[in-house]
Design a protein around this motif. Sequence first.
Motif, short mmCIF file in Angstrom:
data_model
loop_
_atom_site.label_atom_id
_atom_site.label_comp_id
_atom_site.label_asym_id
_atom_site.label_seq_id
_atom_site.Cartn_x
_atom_site.Cartn_y
_atom_site.Cartn_z
N THR A 105 47.55 70.96 79.46
CA THR A 105 46.31 70.29 79.12
C THR A 105 46.53 69.35 77.94
N ASN A 106 45.57 68.45 77.75
CA ASN A 106 45.59 67.57 76.58
C ASN A 106 44.55 67.98 75.56
N SER A 146 38.98 67.85 77.72
CA SER A 146 40.00 68.02 78.76
C SER A 146 39.54 67.40 80.07
N SER A 150 39.66 63.67 79.96
CA SER A 150 41.02 63.16 80.13
C SER A 150 41.41 63.13 81.60
N TYR A 195 43.84 60.05 76.62
CA TYR A 195 43.97 61.19 75.71
C TYR A 195 42.67 61.36 74.91
N SER A 199 51.23 66.34 82.68
CA SER A 199 50.10 66.39 81.77
C SER A 199 48.83 66.04 82.54
N VAL A 247 46.50 64.09 81.89
CA VAL A 247 46.23 62.64 81.96
C VAL A 247 46.98 61.99 83.11
N VAL A 258 54.93 66.31 76.39
CA VAL A 258 53.49 66.31 76.64
C VAL A 258 52.79 66.42 75.29
N GLY A 275 48.82 66.65 73.08
CA GLY A 275 47.41 66.99 73.14
C GLY A 275 46.79 67.01 71.77
N TRP A 335 52.62 59.18 68.63
CA TRP A 335 51.59 59.36 69.64
C TRP A 335 50.20 59.21 69.03
N GLN A 388 47.16 56.21 69.79
CA GLN A 388 45.77 56.47 70.19
C GLN A 388 44.79 55.67 69.36
#
Length: 504
Positions: free
Chosen positions: A97-98, A105, A108, A114, A403, A405, A436, A438, A498, A502
């Motif tokens: 999961t993210n 979740s 996403s 994300y 993932s 996403v 991955v 999250g 990461w 975002q």
Amino acid sequence: MKLYVGIGALVLSIALFIWHNDKALWSIQYFCHQLFVSSPSSKPINALPPCRNCNLILISLDTLRADRLGFFGAKNTATPALDRIAAQSTVFTAAFTNAYFTTPSHMSVFTSLYPPTHQVDGSVSSRVLDSQYTTLAEVLQKRGYNTLWSGPTGFKFLDPHLGFGRGFSSFYEPVFPRGSDVGQKQPAAAITTLHAKMKSDTPTFLFLHSFMTHLPYFQNPNNYSTNSFDNTTIPYGTDLLRNFLPKLKMHPQLLMFQMNRPPQDPQQIHALIQHCSQEHTLRTCFQRYASADSFWHALGQWQLEKATEKFKPLTSTPHSQELAQYRDTYDRAVQQLDKTVEQIWTTLEKKNTLVVIFSDHGEELFEHGAGSHTNFFEHTARVPVIIYHPKVQEGTRVPQLFSLVDLMPTILETLEIPSPPQTQGKAPWRHARSHVFGGTMRSVFVRTVEWKFLRSPNGDEQLFFLPEDPEEKNNLLPTDLPWVKAAHRRLDQDLRQWELEQQL
């Protein structure tokens, strides 16, 4: 002879040193793993066959732990229906999961964004999905799909007004039963009704959502009468409701949860409790004052509160039996969910239909001192993802990292529909993941095949070498081993990169 004794003593001394020295032991385990254990291939997998104009059924099994499923190696639960579906489907065995919370979740999944990007987190101040982003339902609707929603519509965590409703033409009550409806509601009949809404000359996108493994946990309805609640036990079953109501005098905030016209006066609250406790169907009574989903959520929060009181600290021996019972109740919910999936699956029209089954997050059952889903440990972060393709006859296991996403672009490419430019995920045959990521409520994580790095909102960090520590019991950051420091620097840099992406 003396030489052999000396060698033996030296070997014993080294063994004892390693046994009592965590650094030495972990170093040996690490280097042995690097030498003798091969990691899953990082090559992209073969693409699923095209399924142009296929129907799409997306099934969300909220709060379902991957390790409770038979095809994931579960020992305490039996899930024959999901096992059979998995045997004829593509199963992503390393899917994550993210977000550890329902709202971000699912968003996403619906947007391939994300959580820090879509910023729909389900909090009191949650944002509505920005109009610049396109949802999966909107993409399909523009391509001529009939779009149907079957799930909670009055529950704030999947509120259509947050953006979940965009692109859906019709909304229906949940097919999956909830709480005391288990064993009474017939999901097959509901699916038959939904099938009637599917137009033969138009492809259909149908979204189904289940809360069956979400708090509060319920056992088999036939056993409800055997369960009771007092100040020293954990509640199970619907009989707990009668005992639950008087306790609300001590927890009025739960009764007030999302009520339409909540009484403010203590005497009014007491009168409401007394009134509802006399009714045969307690939920019906409460629905006059709050939505059913709001009531179940309040009850679940109260159940978790009581469990937390009893199971902290977990080192206390007398709680072991009750903790086992608490976990057993979750396992029973999983088994009941599997039976419901069986009823739905046998009724579904699967010809020319792509069926995707996933969980938005797992569930922590006090393995790390907490219940529910409030962290990114493996029990919460790892999720099942199953894709049934009508043109694929044999099941496939995909060990590469995946993932949530990635789900939207995987689905759309299989349907031969272009993904919107926003998508941050990739179909697994387009991109082999090495990481991955999250982030939820300012908690973030990055995971590779071997490593997991966590950072909490207060800045605390944890690093785990998963091949030798799959239960995440040994945080390696306090050590000063060179290979630990190198892994920490690398993953910290990856995570910060990461996070920066975002914000751009």
